[in-house]
Design an enzyme around this catalytic site. Structure first.
Site, short mmCIF file in Angstrom:
data_model
loop_
_atom_site.label_atom_id
_atom_site.label_comp_id
_atom_site.label_asym_id
_atom_site.label_seq_id
_atom_site.Cartn_x
_atom_site.Cartn_y
_atom_site.Cartn_z
N HIS A 141 22.87 42.88 28.20
CA HIS A 141 22.96 43.81 27.07
C HIS A 141 22.08 45.04 27.27
O HIS A 141 22.12 45.96 26.47
CB HIS A 141 22.56 43.10 25.78
CG HIS A 141 23.40 41.90 25.48
ND1 HIS A 141 24.69 41.98 25.02
CD2 HIS A 141 23.16 40.56 25.64
CE1 HIS A 141 25.20 40.76 24.88
NE2 HIS A 141 24.29 39.89 25.25
N HIS A 153 30.14 31.19 21.99
CA HIS A 153 29.82 31.20 20.57
C HIS A 153 30.91 30.42 19.84
O HIS A 153 31.58 30.95 18.96
CB HIS A 153 29.70 32.65 20.06
CG HIS A 153 28.43 33.29 20.55
ND1 HIS A 153 27.25 33.18 19.89
CD2 HIS A 153 28.17 34.02 21.66
CE1 HIS A 153 26.30 33.82 20.56
NE2 HIS A 153 26.84 34.34 21.63
N ASN A 209 24.56 27.29 25.61
CA ASN A 209 23.99 27.95 24.43
C ASN A 209 25.09 28.40 23.48
O ASN A 209 26.12 28.92 23.91
CB ASN A 209 23.13 29.15 24.84
CG ASN A 209 21.95 28.75 25.72
OD1 ASN A 209 21.90 29.07 26.90
ND2 ASN A 209 21.03 28.00 25.15
N ASP A 227 16.32 30.52 32.77
CA ASP A 227 14.95 30.93 32.47
C ASP A 227 14.07 29.75 32.07
O ASP A 227 12.88 29.91 31.86
CB ASP A 227 14.92 32.02 31.38
CG ASP A 227 15.52 31.55 30.05
OD1 ASP A 227 16.05 30.42 30.00
OD2 ASP A 227 15.47 32.32 29.08
N HIS A 256 16.26 29.01 27.52
CA HIS A 256 17.59 28.83 26.94
C HIS A 256 18.18 27.48 27.32
O HIS A 256 18.94 26.88 26.55
CB HIS A 256 18.54 29.94 27.42
CG HIS A 256 18.33 31.24 26.74
ND1 HIS A 256 17.27 32.05 27.01
CD2 HIS A 256 19.04 31.86 25.77
CE1 HIS A 256 17.33 33.12 26.25
NE2 HIS A 256 18.39 33.03 25.48
N ASP A 275 21.65 37.72 30.59
CA ASP A 275 21.77 37.93 29.13
C ASP A 275 20.60 38.80 28.65
O ASP A 275 20.13 38.66 27.52
CB ASP A 275 21.79 36.58 28.40
CG ASP A 275 22.30 36.68 26.96
OD1 ASP A 275 22.86 37.73 26.59
OD2 ASP A 275 22.12 35.71 26.20
N LEU A 280 17.18 32.16 19.35
CA LEU A 280 17.04 32.93 20.58
C LEU A 280 18.01 34.11 20.54
O LEU A 280 19.16 33.98 20.12
CB LEU A 280 17.35 32.05 21.80
CG LEU A 280 16.29 31.02 22.17
CD1 LEU A 280 16.82 30.07 23.24
CD2 LEU A 280 15.01 31.70 22.66
N GLY A 290 19.22 36.67 23.12
CA GLY A 290 19.25 37.20 24.48
C GLY A 290 17.97 36.84 25.19
O GLY A 290 17.18 36.02 24.71
FE FE Z 1 25.51 35.31 23.27
#
Ligand code: FE
Length: 358
Positions: free
Chosen positions: A51, A171, A195, A223, A226, A249, A282, A284
């Site tokens: 992003h 999502h 996630n 990481d 996540h 992300d 969380l 990103g």
């Molecule tokens: Fe997302």
């Protein structure tokens, strides 16, 4: 140009010490060498889900050049600016920017599940319509979209895939059967697995179970926050190297200090490098690709050939990026030189040196 005496790591041919010849941005030849070396040469990394970074949010700012230079310093030679659920106007502006800059765009939302919205703004979340999707398809930059299968007609997925836009499931609160309906419609990837997905239950394995069991590529944020280290090992054990795609992300706070930032109109607080909404969700990451690679190696103890798959080849193959993801004749000279500790030393894009660690 020639890159001499490096440990070449190709996702198909494996590891060998050699020289790489480059002309007009392409690899023209590779040959074996008997030199000793401590440098590793891998295909430039590909981040299909970011992003932004260094203060730039791809949705809010047009200064994408600044991010580009930061990504180069992390070994990333190709990246997909990624949106979040937003207004149709802002989404259009984002796609126009990507069209202009001849980049690949990733739309994450707005056609996702409210139940699994994560850090996405619920105000903009909705079901896709065919006419809306046809408008989106006018943008050459649109290469991939994250949507939830259970809230959209499978015909939408079919249409997007038919037009060369890869549909990633994310999502989502989808059951196993809903996930497989999307698979049959052409989807082959799951976004930032696991996630913002329905959890695996032993009587309804859901989208998480489908991701592990079936032939999906899985985006992975390695990481250790996540997804725990043990979960990454479990995913690796089941899926192997051929179906994992490392992503960052990353958000605008990446490469900057802790503090207050924004994502899709929501406030994000970064503490110890971890980005969360006020309610703790969380939002990103601040992960860099170089760090993601080191973590994945540390967590799984995989070999370098495997690392070249999860950092470039799998993304290139899935996204049909011809000429990317290998160190072989006729491939683009997008290359990264690493030291033994996998730190980035030099980066080339189309045969041009774009980063040197001084
Ligand atoms: Fe997302």
């Amino acid at each position: 140009m020639k890159i001499e005496g490096v440990l070449i790591v190709d996702p198909i041919d494996g590891e060998y010490i050699g020289n790489v010849y480059i002309e007009d941005g392409k690899i023209t030849d590779v040959e074996l060498s008997d030199k000793k070396t401590s440098f590793i040469l891998m295909p430039g990394f590909i981040d299909i889900h970011t992003h932004g970074a260094v203060g730039v949010d791809f949705l809010k700012s047009k200064d994408w050049k600044k991010v580009e230079n930061f990504f180069y310093s992390q070994g990333v030679t190709t990246f997909f600016p990624t949106s979040v659920s937003t207004s149709p106007e802002e989404m259009k502006g984002f796609l126009e920017s990507a069209d202009e800059k001849r980049m690949y765009a990733h739309l994450e939302g707005p056609y996702i599940s409210l139940d699994k919205k994560g850090a996405q703004n619920p105000k903009y979340i909705k079901e896709a319509t065919l006419s809306e999707v046809k408008e989106l398809l006018k943008h050459n930059s649109l290469k991939t979209i994250t949507l939830a299968p259970e809230v959209n007609d499978p015909k939408i997925i079919e249409e997007l895939e038919k037009k060369g836009v890869r549909v990633s499931l994310g999502h989502s609160n989808a059951k196993y059967s809903e996930t497989m309906e999307a698979y049959r419609a052409g989807s082959r990837r799951i976004t930032h697995f696991p996630n913002a997905l329905r959890s695996l239950h032993h009587r309804e394995i859901g989208i998480t179970g489908a991701g592990l069991l079936e032939d999906f590529y899985l985006e992975l944020i390695s990481d250790g926050v996540h997804v725990s280290k043990e979960m990454i090992r479990l995913i690796y054990k089941i899926k192997g190297c051929d179906r994992i795609i490392l992503i960052t992300d990353s958000i605008s706070a990446t490469g900057l200090e802790d503090g207050e930032y924004e994502l899709g109109g929501l406030k994000v607080f970064v503490n110890d490098g971890i980005a969360r909404l006020e309610n703790g969700t969380l939002a990103g990451s601040t992960l860099t690709f170089s760090k993601a690679l080191k973590n994945f190696k540390k967590f799984t103890n995989c070999n370098l050939k495997c690392l070249s798959k999860v950092s470039s080849y799998n993304a290139a193959t899935h996204m049909k990026l011809h000429g990317k993801g290998r160190i072989s004749k006729e491939f683009d000279a997008d290359l990264v030189i690493l030291d033994q500790g996998l730190s980035v030393i030099e980066v080339y894009k189309n045969g041009e040196k774009i980063f040197q660690n001084s």
